[in-house]
Design a protein around this motif. Sequence first.
Motif, PDB file in Angstrom:
ATOM      1  N   PRO A  65      46.032  83.947  -2.158  1.00  0.00           N
ATOM      2  CA  PRO A  65      47.044  84.946  -2.433  1.00  0.00           C
ATOM      3  C   PRO A  65      48.242  84.987  -1.244  1.00  0.00           C
ATOM      4  O   PRO A  65      48.121  84.345  -0.394  1.00  0.00           O
ATOM      5  N   SER A  66      49.445  85.290  -1.792  1.00  0.00           N
ATOM      6  CA  SER A  66      50.599  85.010  -1.234  1.00  0.00           C
ATOM      7  C   SER A  66      51.507  86.209  -1.491  1.00  0.00           C
ATOM      8  O   SER A  66      51.392  86.892  -2.348  1.00  0.00           O
ATOM      9  N   ARG A  67      52.285  86.552  -0.747  1.00  0.00           N
ATOM     10  CA  ARG A  67      53.387  87.343  -0.911  1.00  0.00           C
ATOM     11  C   ARG A  67      54.896  86.991  -0.767  1.00  0.00           C
ATOM     12  O   ARG A  67      55.018  85.771   0.106  1.00  0.00           O
ATOM     13  N   PRO A  68      55.951  87.228  -1.327  1.00  0.00           N
ATOM     14  CA  PRO A  68      57.193  86.851  -1.247  1.00  0.00           C
ATOM     15  C   PRO A  68      57.619  86.425   0.296  1.00  0.00           C
ATOM     16  O   PRO A  68      57.377  87.521   0.928  1.00  0.00           O
ATOM     17  N   ALA A  71      55.313  75.945  -3.739  1.00  0.00           N
ATOM     18  CA  ALA A  71      55.930  76.224  -2.311  1.00  0.00           C
ATOM     19  C   ALA A  71      55.052  75.579  -1.339  1.00  0.00           C
ATOM     20  O   ALA A  71      54.148  76.315  -0.661  1.00  0.00           O
ATOM     21  N   ASP A  72      55.189  74.417  -1.115  1.00  0.00           N
ATOM     22  CA  ASP A  72      54.292  73.421  -0.001  1.00  0.00           C
ATOM     23  C   ASP A  72      55.449  73.450   0.805  1.00  0.00           C
ATOM     24  O   ASP A  72      56.192  72.543   0.492  1.00  0.00           O
ATOM     25  N   VAL A  73      55.120  74.250   2.137  1.00  0.00           N
ATOM     26  CA  VAL A  73      56.438  74.322   3.063  1.00  0.00           C
ATOM     27  C   VAL A  73      55.700  74.001   4.623  1.00  0.00           C
ATOM     28  O   VAL A  73      54.509  74.660   4.717  1.00  0.00           O
ATOM     29  N   VAL A  74      56.187  73.476   5.197  1.00  0.00           N
ATOM     30  CA  VAL A  74      56.035  73.389   6.669  1.00  0.00           C
ATOM     31  C   VAL A  74      57.251  73.894   7.522  1.00  0.00           C
ATOM     32  O   VAL A  74      58.359  73.501   7.518  1.00  0.00           O
ATOM     33  N   VAL A 118      52.019  76.255   7.764  1.00  0.00           N
ATOM     34  CA  VAL A 118      51.962  75.356   6.897  1.00  0.00           C
ATOM     35  C   VAL A 118      51.637  76.541   5.676  1.00  0.00           C
ATOM     36  O   VAL A 118      50.615  76.964   5.420  1.00  0.00           O
ATOM     37  N   TYR A 119      52.463  76.324   4.642  1.00  0.00           N
ATOM     38  CA  TYR A 119      52.286  76.786   3.347  1.00  0.00           C
ATOM     39  C   TYR A 119      51.870  75.904   2.160  1.00  0.00           C
ATOM     40  O   TYR A 119      52.340  74.952   2.022  1.00  0.00           O
ATOM     41  N   VAL A 120      50.695  76.407   1.544  1.00  0.00           N
ATOM     42  CA  VAL A 120      50.228  75.851   0.288  1.00  0.00           C
ATOM     43  C   VAL A 120      50.376  76.637  -0.941  1.00  0.00           C
ATOM     44  O   VAL A 120      49.956  77.743  -0.922  1.00  0.00           O
ATOM     45  N   ALA A 175      51.305  80.171  -0.077  1.00  0.00           N
ATOM     46  CA  ALA A 175      50.262  80.966   0.926  1.00  0.00           C
ATOM     47  C   ALA A 175      50.056  80.326   2.085  1.00  0.00           C
ATOM     48  O   ALA A 175      50.060  79.031   2.321  1.00  0.00           O
ATOM     49  N   LEU A 176      50.299  81.109   3.385  1.00  0.00           N
ATOM     50  CA  LEU A 176      49.998  80.522   4.618  1.00  0.00           C
ATOM     51  C   LEU A 176      48.456  79.788   4.722  1.00  0.00           C
ATOM     52  O   LEU A 176      47.715  80.800   4.568  1.00  0.00           O
TER      53      LEU A 176
END
Lengths: 501, 437
Positions: free
Chosen positions: A65-68, A446-449, A465-467, A470-471
């Motif tokens: 789960p993630s939020r904007p 949204a794979d982000v570091v 780290v987001y995958v 999601a954090l």
Amino acid sequence: MLVRSSSFLAAAAALLLSGCASTGAGTRGPEADAGGPAAAPKPLRAGLDAQASGTVFPSTYRPLPSRPTAIINANILTGDGREIRGGTVVMADGKIAAVGAGVTPPAGAQVIDAAGRWVTPGLIDAHSHLGVYASPGVQALSDGNEATQPNTAEVWAEHSIWPQDPGFNRAREGGVTSLHIMPGSANLFGGRTVVVKNVPATTYQGMKFPGAPQGLKMACGENPKRVYGARNTSPATRMGNVAGYRTAWIAAAGYARKWDKYRDSYAEYERKAQAGDRKAKEPDPPERNLELDTLAGVLNGEISIQNHCYRADEMAVMMDIAREFGFKIAMFHHASESYKIAPVLAREGICSATWAGWWGFKLEAFDGIEENAPILHKAGACAVIHSDDANIIQRLNQETAAALSAGNRAGMNISKAEAIQWITLNPAKAVGVGDRTGSLAPGKMADVVLWSRDPFSVYAQAEQVYVDGALTYDRRNRAFQPRSDFELGQAGQSGVETGSQ
Amino acid sequence: MRALLLAAAALAVALPVAAQDFAVTNARLLTAGPAGEIASGTVVVRGGRITAVGPNAPVPAGIRTVDAGGRIVTPGLVSTNSTLSVSEIEQYGETNDFSSTSANVTAAYDVQYGINPASVVIPVARLGGITRAIVTPELGGGANGPDGGRGGATRDRLFGGQAAVIHLGQGPDLLVRAGVAQVAPLGDVGAQSVGGSRGANVSALISALDDVRAYQRNRAAFERGESRDLGLSRADLEALIPVVEGRMPLLVSVSRASDILQILKIARERKLRLIVESGEEAHLVARQLAEAQTPVILNPTADLPSRFENQGSSLENAARLQRAGVLVAIAGDRTGHYARQTRYNAGIAVTNGLPMNEALKAITINPARIYGVQDRFGSLEVGKDGDLVVWDGDPFEPMTQPVAVVIRGVEQPLRSRQLDLRDRYMRGEGVMPPAYR
């Protein structure tokens, strides 16, 4: 060394996208049975159908789960060659929603002020043995090399993955969000590779990158001839290696023809049956052969060749074999001598996955140089920095910095925005997921570091780290620091240190 | 970058090509000695030795002077517990000279006789700022796990042999000091090598040390063939006398906290000098190590539970040990080919809590102290050999490169076989001789 001698996989994304021939071991998940001329005859169970590989062992991965979320005031290396100072990255619904300097966070989004810290795409290791050579390195977990015969194209690395390997967690703490996990290099054909997302999971299917193609690990040179030569069986020499490859491709082509013929005759049967021809006889399917399935899947472009190969002269032989049998090599792995034929590799569109630091542990790696990736990059070839190691994977950014630094020492003047591609977009493309991840482009995963500072610094740490938006790791919040089952209750892992207080 | 390279070239031209006298001025000196950091200072090297260091060190009249332009100057770095000079290609036994397979040559094995000054690996290490190495026999285990048969040659052997210190300058003789430590693997590898368990391995070790004492007390009886069976060969017994007398440290490769406590107890009872190598769980017994004044040589990247005996591996190992007062040396990678990793590893330790000046000491003066050669090198101090490196940035950063490397007062060429390969293909020359380019 075990791992050094056992690793190589690269990826042929372009291949996979273009492949839609009629025979194969489709590996693209649900799309593979979406109809078309290659549709399997209905009566065959998946397990008997040479074309059904893409539908079995399906991914059960679902994004957390993630939020904007908007990360603002960041120095952004986009992964596709750009650097944006003081920019914003917006993630929504698991995707990159916007990237740029003038982007306003959407209403209701969680806003994280990077305050000048750095953001990159999640790193991608094009060559990992996490899970198949897990920690602890006991025999019971040594599952990376089916070194029982030189052609084991039938095995799949994913069936060896131990999701509890603590190395996955350490790698995520180093910013790695996707990994290409490969069999070892003992065999001429080591088996199928798999791409996983680096998320905690109880089963490997829970990590499996949805829709990612598989690769086939091949190995040149010293490892196969050493392993089998020592048993007084073929291959014992490099010429034996080459004979082994060619023999296998001949068999694969015959197998592919047999299945093509079956599908044609089945279509003919269906036509006749529908036309009311009561004498129409349903043809018998050929017997499925898992080894040849994999090789045929390469010939029809659905499986990429990921080729452990150190020496430039051996790469030239492998390229000739690929031409001889009509397949394409996606990536040479380790590729210590790629710099010697950089223009050829650029022309052929073959990536090279290599290190900055490792060289000289055997003769085929004796000419390895720190500037390999920079020379390839300057020649317009696809350069990738890989780990092949449970420690280096935690510092792919530093390994890349060492290569970049050596290149710039030689006056190559390569930017960080370019070099970050070696561990983001280039490996993503080479393993067939470049259209989904590897750069901060709207619509991609949204794979982000978020890094504590310039990721080319030895002092940089992945802070968040987001995958898929999601954090998945937060250095400052234990609630986002996964521990595998194996790590529970072990010495020093509880946070209660002894003795030193 | 370009400007730095030009500056580097100028510096290279300016420094002497043979052991000559020179001064480096306007340098940010990280001395790794009592003077700590000198924001802007001068180092003077004469006759191959440092003769002056300080913010206002006088520059002798007529001496060649190089303006460092404010760049960082450190002591030469030390590759600790390395195969440098004794291994050309790790996988090929015939190119390796770091272990004995003879049953009669265990503790007596001495790496000094295999040192190859012509190894192509050495110039690569110099390009990483390495000017000295502690060359050890095979250690058995180590931070990199039970890989590649590193434990193989120690099978059935309690002792791995004697380590040596070398410099990485040019010339036929690199040896600085031989016999600086005796190696003994413990833990998993020790148990696999001798007796199949820790209980057997440690008992055998105690028994062997007692045998050395017995031999030492009555050599004559041994020579006459009148002593009891002492298990070890005469050469091995001789080699171990300095160990039981506490003159030569015993370098134990050991990971698990409880194994460290066991060997500390044995060493205390027998007055041995210990060096703990590998030591992934040393941070769990940091206080005891500090009390015993036992130094630890570690790889700060070892954070995986690669074996059941190092489940407590932590990136903060170095920082916790240093805080507790333990003398810490940071190793790069035992494989000499990767010696340039040494400075990055120091940086990784800093990232995980070790103060920067302590990290520099851990790759310079601390290994020199641990092996008893701190009077010769390891810091920018008067009287020490003229080993120094001029850097174009923070020496722990991969983005930084050395612009000058000086060993015993001699500036080293910043070249290697790998750079020759680079140049050949970067320039598109390929394999053809000059006439056909």
